[in-house]
Design a protein around this motif. Structure first.
Motif, PDB file in Angstrom:
ATOM      1  N   PRO A   3       0.800  -1.208  -0.010  1.00  0.00           N
ATOM      2  CA  PRO A   3       0.075   0.095  -0.099  1.00  0.00           C
ATOM      3  C   PRO A   3       0.790   1.356   0.028  1.00  0.00           C
ATOM      4  O   PRO A   3       0.606   2.202  -0.666  1.00  0.00           O
ATOM      5  N   ASP A   4       2.043   1.155   0.608  1.00  0.00           N
ATOM      6  CA  ASP A   4       2.911   2.329   0.618  1.00  0.00           C
ATOM      7  C   ASP A   4       3.183   2.698  -0.873  1.00  0.00           C
ATOM      8  O   ASP A   4       3.458   3.902  -1.140  1.00  0.00           O
ATOM      9  N   ILE A   5       3.708   1.639  -1.483  1.00  0.00           N
ATOM     10  CA  ILE A   5       3.960   1.933  -2.894  1.00  0.00           C
ATOM     11  C   ILE A   5       2.885   2.354  -3.788  1.00  0.00           C
ATOM     12  O   ILE A   5       3.248   3.568  -4.606  1.00  0.00           O
ATOM     13  N   LEU A   6       1.732   1.921  -3.438  1.00  0.00           N
ATOM     14  CA  LEU A   6       0.642   2.290  -4.177  1.00  0.00           C
ATOM     15  C   LEU A   6       0.392   4.036  -4.099  1.00  0.00           C
ATOM     16  O   LEU A   6       0.134   4.622  -4.853  1.00  0.00           O
ATOM     17  N   ASP A   7       0.587   4.337  -2.720  1.00  0.00           N
ATOM     18  CA  ASP A   7       0.318   5.698  -2.395  1.00  0.00           C
ATOM     19  C   ASP A   7       1.316   6.632  -3.163  1.00  0.00           C
ATOM     20  O   ASP A   7       1.258   7.681  -3.658  1.00  0.00           O
ATOM     21  N   LYS A   8       2.688   6.217  -3.285  1.00  0.00           N
ATOM     22  CA  LYS A   8       3.764   6.802  -3.919  1.00  0.00           C
ATOM     23  C   LYS A   8       3.519   7.080  -5.465  1.00  0.00           C
ATOM     24  O   LYS A   8       3.522   7.889  -6.033  1.00  0.00           O
ATOM     25  N   ILE A   9       2.868   5.880  -6.192  1.00  0.00           N
ATOM     26  CA  ILE A   9       2.454   5.746  -7.371  1.00  0.00           C
ATOM     27  C   ILE A   9       1.723   6.881  -7.699  1.00  0.00           C
ATOM     28  O   ILE A   9       1.473   7.780  -8.804  1.00  0.00           O
ATOM     29  N   ARG A  10       0.508   6.909  -6.972  1.00  0.00           N
ATOM     30  CA  ARG A  10      -0.569   7.906  -7.074  1.00  0.00           C
ATOM     31  C   ARG A  10      -0.189   9.201  -6.890  1.00  0.00           C
ATOM     32  O   ARG A  10      -0.953  10.285  -7.335  1.00  0.00           O
ATOM     33  N   SER A  11       0.852   9.464  -6.179  1.00  0.00           N
ATOM     34  CA  SER A  11       1.504  10.861  -5.895  1.00  0.00           C
ATOM     35  C   SER A  11       2.197  11.249  -6.917  1.00  0.00           C
ATOM     36  O   SER A  11       2.953  12.381  -6.756  1.00  0.00           O
ATOM     37  N   GLY A  12       2.606  10.459  -7.741  1.00  0.00           N
ATOM     38  CA  GLY A  12       3.385  10.909  -9.306  1.00  0.00           C
ATOM     39  C   GLY A  12       4.755  10.251  -9.110  1.00  0.00           C
ATOM     40  O   GLY A  12       5.421  10.460 -10.117  1.00  0.00           O
ATOM     41  N   LYS A  13       5.155   9.409  -8.010  1.00  0.00           N
ATOM     42  CA  LYS A  13       6.352   8.953  -8.129  1.00  0.00           C
ATOM     43  C   LYS A  13       6.227   7.675  -9.040  1.00  0.00           C
ATOM     44  O   LYS A  13       6.755   6.439  -8.308  1.00  0.00           O
ATOM     45  N   VAL A  14       6.577   7.547 -10.170  1.00  0.00           N
ATOM     46  CA  VAL A  14       6.310   6.654 -11.251  1.00  0.00           C
ATOM     47  C   VAL A  14       7.438   5.471 -10.729  1.00  0.00           C
ATOM     48  O   VAL A  14       7.021   4.342 -10.963  1.00  0.00           O
ATOM     49  N   GLN A  15       8.702   6.170 -10.611  1.00  0.00           N
ATOM     50  CA  GLN A  15       9.763   5.291 -10.332  1.00  0.00           C
ATOM     51  C   GLN A  15       9.421   4.040  -9.387  1.00  0.00           C
ATOM     52  O   GLN A  15      10.127   3.143  -9.079  1.00  0.00           O
ATOM     53  N   ALA A  16       8.606   4.359  -8.384  1.00  0.00           N
ATOM     54  CA  ALA A  16       8.139   3.704  -7.416  1.00  0.00           C
ATOM     55  C   ALA A  16       7.694   2.026  -7.713  1.00  0.00           C
ATOM     56  O   ALA A  16       7.652   1.076  -6.795  1.00  0.00           O
ATOM     57  N   ALA A  17       7.026   2.451  -9.055  1.00  0.00           N
ATOM     58  CA  ALA A  17       6.468   1.062  -9.728  1.00  0.00           C
ATOM     59  C   ALA A  17       7.517  -0.002  -9.849  1.00  0.00           C
ATOM     60  O   ALA A  17       7.050  -1.122  -9.678  1.00  0.00           O
ATOM     61  N   GLY A  18       8.797   0.077  -9.832  1.00  0.00           N
ATOM     62  CA  GLY A  18       9.734  -0.968 -10.024  1.00  0.00           C
ATOM     63  C   GLY A  18       9.353  -2.041  -9.007  1.00  0.00           C
ATOM     64  O   GLY A  18       9.807  -3.234  -9.356  1.00  0.00           O
ATOM     65  N   LYS A  19       9.234  -1.803  -7.858  1.00  0.00           N
ATOM     66  CA  LYS A  19       9.180  -2.778  -6.802  1.00  0.00           C
ATOM     67  C   LYS A  19       8.039  -3.662  -6.979  1.00  0.00           C
ATOM     68  O   LYS A  19       8.385  -4.976  -6.947  1.00  0.00           O
ATOM     69  N   VAL A  20       6.973  -3.153  -7.519  1.00  0.00           N
ATOM     70  CA  VAL A  20       5.762  -3.827  -7.776  1.00  0.00           C
ATOM     71  C   VAL A  20       5.979  -4.765  -9.136  1.00  0.00           C
ATOM     72  O   VAL A  20       5.689  -5.925  -9.243  1.00  0.00           O
ATOM     73  N   VAL A  21       6.565  -4.306 -10.087  1.00  0.00           N
ATOM     74  CA  VAL A  21       6.806  -5.156 -11.409  1.00  0.00           C
ATOM     75  C   VAL A  21       7.877  -6.109 -10.868  1.00  0.00           C
ATOM     76  O   VAL A  21       7.697  -7.224 -11.447  1.00  0.00           O
ATOM     77  N   GLY A  22       8.803  -5.917 -10.058  1.00  0.00           N
ATOM     78  CA  GLY A  22       9.674  -6.918  -9.636  1.00  0.00           C
ATOM     79  C   GLY A  22       8.827  -8.128  -8.934  1.00  0.00           C
ATOM     80  O   GLY A  22       9.142  -9.474  -9.145  1.00  0.00           O
ATOM     81  N   ASP A  23       7.952  -7.768  -8.175  1.00  0.00           N
ATOM     82  CA  ASP A  23       7.080  -8.706  -7.287  1.00  0.00           C
ATOM     83  C   ASP A  23       6.310  -9.601  -8.309  1.00  0.00           C
ATOM     84  O   ASP A  23       6.027 -10.995  -8.200  1.00  0.00           O
ATOM     85  N   VAL A  24       5.759  -9.034  -9.327  1.00  0.00           N
ATOM     86  CA  VAL A  24       4.904  -9.504 -10.359  1.00  0.00           C
ATOM     87  C   VAL A  24       5.762 -10.537 -11.119  1.00  0.00           C
ATOM     88  O   VAL A  24       5.348 -11.761 -11.498  1.00  0.00           O
ATOM     89  N   MET A  25       7.061 -10.181 -11.712  1.00  0.00           N
ATOM     90  CA  MET A  25       7.893 -10.951 -12.507  1.00  0.00           C
ATOM     91  C   MET A  25       8.202 -12.191 -11.574  1.00  0.00           C
ATOM     92  O   MET A  25       8.209 -13.448 -12.006  1.00  0.00           O
TER      93      MET A  25
END
Length: 501
Positions: free
Chosen positions: A457-479
Motif C-alpha cells: 500500500p505504501d508503494i501504491l500511495d507513492k505511485i498515485r502521488s506521481g512517483k512513477v519510479q516506485a512502480a519498479g518494486k511492484v513490477v519485480g514482485d509480479v515478475m
C-alpha cells in the motif's frame, strides 16, 4: 631427458641478427573423396576403413585425378594473386616411411599449378606486410602413425606403432612462401599474422575447414638468422606441423633465441627438422633435413599432365568470394565499429558468426550482444571456438526474434539458448519443453498486479502521488510471481494503469 636449450635474450637477438622466415602451409581440402581415388574423406573414421588398392599402393592400381581438387588449387592460387600454369605435371617424391604405403608421395616439384603470388598481411597495429608466394602445389597427405608406450607420443621410446591409412591420399595443397626478410623484431608476429590471414582466406574460399586442431591446416616454420652485415642467409631449421596460430608465433620466437645462442657461442646450426612442444613452447631436434635431390623426384608416369584452359581459369576466378579483409572493412562500416571493437571481435573469432546471425535476420547490435557476452563465456568454459558451439547463428537469430516479438523475455531467452546448447532441440522445441512462453494474457497479469499492489500500500500511495519510479518494486514482485514469464514492459503499463484506476 634432453637438456634445456641455451637461449639469447630476444632484444639481443634483434640487435645482432636479422631473421629470415620461410613458411610452408599444408591445407587438407574438403573434397568428398581423396585426390587420386574414390575413397571418402571423413575425419575420425574407424582406422583403415577409408582405403582402397589405389591409396594403399597395391600393385596394378592406377590413380585418377580429383577434378574438384584441381579446381580448388586453382582458386587458391588465384586468391593468392598467383599465375596459373597452362601446363603442369605431378611428380613422385620418393621416400620410405611406414605412413606412406606407396613409398612415394604423388606431389608436384618444379611444375606447380600456381606460382609467383603474394598475400598482403595486416598486423595488429595496422602495418601491412607483403608476403611473396613461391608456389602453391597439389599433393596427397600421408597416413597417420600412433606411437604407443612412450612418454612423448613420438617414435623415440615407443614400444610399438599403429598405422591408420584413412588419411593417406587426402587432397593437400602446399603453399610455400619466398624468403620473408626485413621483419626484424616482428618476425614471430608476421608469421602468425600470415597463417591467420591464409586461414581466413581458405575459409572464405570454402575449400577446407582449416581446423588446425584436427590437422587440416598445418604450418612448417623455416627459420634462419644472418648477422646484420651478412649478405647470405644462414642455415635454416624447419619446425614441422605446428598446429595453432599461437604456436606458430612461439615456435619462430624460440628458434630465433635458440639459434642466436648457438651462433654466439661459436657453434653452427644444423639443417634439420624440429618438433614443437606446446607445453613448454620449445623445439627439439628431429632429423637431418633432406634436399630435393634426396627425394629423387621424377614425373609421375601414371597421370597425364594438367592443362587448365584459360576459359576454365576465368570461370573459376568468377567464383572467388569477397576477400576477408575487404569484408572486414565493409562490416566495420556497416556495423559502425571502431578499430578496437573490430579487433576485439576478430580476436574473439566472432565476426563470422555475428555476420551469419545478421544474415539470418538479427540486428548487428543484438547479434554482437549475444555472441560476445553469453556465448563467448560458454565457449571459454568449454574450451572451444565460438563457431564450434552446438548452436547455429540461425538459431541465435530465432531466439532474438522471439524476444523482439515479446514471445520471450531476456531471461527466458538465456534459458532457451542453454537448452539448445545442451541438445534439447531447436529454440521452439526448448520453449515448449521448458514451458517458457511469456504470459500474454492480461487477465492473469492484472490479477498478479492487483495482488502485488494490495501487498504494497505504501508503494501504491507513492505511485498515485506521481512517483512513477516506485512502480519498479511492484513490477519485480509480479515478475517473481509469474516466474519471469511476464513481459516486464507490459507489467509496468498495467501497474500504472491499476494504481491510478
Amino acid at each position: 631427458m634432453t637438456a634445456a636449450a641455451e637461449l639469447m635474450d630476444y632484444d639481443e637477438v634483434i640487435a645482432k641478427f636479422d631473421p629470415v622466415l620461410g613458411l610452408e602451409v599444408h591445407v587438407e581440402l574438403s573434397t568428398n573423396t581423396k585426390m587420386f581415388c574414390g575413397c571418402p574423406v571423413t575425419f575420425g573414421g574407424e582406422p583403415n576403413t577409408q582405403v582402397c588398392p589405389t591409396c594403399l599402393g597395391l600393385p596394378g592400381a592406377l590413380p585418377v585425378v580429383n577434378e574438384i581438387g584441381v579446381a580448388s588449387a586453382i582458386r587458391i592460387g588465384l586468391a593468392l594473386n598467383c599465375e596459373i600454369a597452362e601446363w603442369c605435371r605431378f611428380a613422385r617424391k620418393n621416400y620410405f616411411y611406414p605412413d606412406m604405403p606407396k613409398n612415394f608421395q604423388t606431389s608436384q616439384y618444379d611444375e606447380p599449378i600456381a606460382f609467383n603470388g603474394y598475400l598482403d598481411v595486416e598486423l595488429e597495429d595496422g602495418t601491412v606486410v607483403r608476403v611473396d608466394i613461391e608456389r602453391a602445389h597439389m599433393e596427397e597427405d600421408t597416413g597417420k602413425s600412433l606411437h604407443v608406450g612412450g612418454a612423448t607420443g613420438r617414435i623415440h621410446g615407443a614400444e610399438h606403432s599403429l598405422l591408420d591409412y584413412n588419411r593417406a591420399g587426402v587432397p593437400l595443397i602446399e603453399i610455400v612462401t619466398k624468403p620473408i626478410t626485413g621483419t626484424g623484431s616482428r618476425a614471430p608476429e608476421v608469421a602468425r599474422a600470415y597463417v591467420t590471414a591464409l586461414r581466413d582466406l581458405l575459409r572464405a574460399l570454402d575449400v577446407s575447414d582449416v581446423r588446425m586442431d584436427q590437422g587440416s591446416l598445418r604450418c612448417d616454420a623455416n627459420v634462419s638468422l644472418m648477422l646484420k652485415d651478412a649478405t647470405e642467409f644462414g642455415t635454416r631449421t624447419e619446425t614441422k606441423n605446428v598446429n595453432s596460430l599461437r604456436s606458430v608465433e612461439r615456435a619462430v620466437r624460440f628458434e630465433m633465441t635458440r639459434q642466436a645462442a648457438v651462433l654466439e657461442s661459436g657453434g653452427t646450426i644444423r639443417q634439420e627438422t624440429r618438433h614443437f612442444d606446446e607445453s613448454t613452447g620449445s623445439t627439439s631436434s628431429g632429423r637431418a633435413k633432406e634436399t630435393s635431390e634426396d627425394y629423387r623426384y621424377f614425373p609421375e608416369p601414371d597421370l597425364v599432365p594438367i592443362a587448365p584452359s584459360r576459359e576454365w581459369v576465368a570461370e573459376l576466378r568468377q567464383t572467388l568470394p569477397e576477400m576477408p579483409w575487404v569484408r572486414r572493412k565493409r562490416i566495420q562500416q556497416e556495423w559502425n565499429l571502431s578499430d578496437l571493437e573490430l579487433r576485439d571481435l576478430l580476436n574473439l573469432g566472432a565476426v563470422d558468426v555475428i555476420a551469419a546471425t545478421v544474415d539470418a535476420g538479427a540486428s548487428p547490435a543484438e547479434a554482437r550482444a549475444w555472441w560476445v557476452s553469453n556465448l563467448a563465456q560458454e565457449a571459454n568454459t568449454r574450451g572451444v571456438e565460438l563457431g564450434d558451439l552446438p548452436i547455429t547463428p540461425k538459431q541465435v537469430a530465432e531466439v532474438i526474434k522471439m524476444v523482439a516479438e515479446g514471445t520471450l523475455t531476456n531471461k527466458m531467452a538465456r534459458s532457451v539458448v542453454e537448452g539448445v546448447l545442451t541438445g534439447e532441440g531447436e529454440p521452439a522445441d526448448v520453449v515448449e519443453k521448458r514451458g517458457l512462453k511469456v504470459v500474454s494474457d492480461d487477465s492473469a497479469l492484472i490479477a498478479a498486479v492487483d495482488e502485488a499492489l494490495a501487498a504494497n500500500p505504501d508503494i501504491l500511495d507513492k505511485i498515485r502521488s506521481g512517483k512513477v519510479q516506485a512502480a519498479g518494486k511492484v513490477v519485480g514482485d509480479v515478475m517473481r510471481a509469474t516466474k519471469g514469464q511476464a513481459n516486464a514492459k507490459r507489467v509496468q503499463e498495467l501497474v500504472l494503469e491499476r494504481a491510478n484506476a
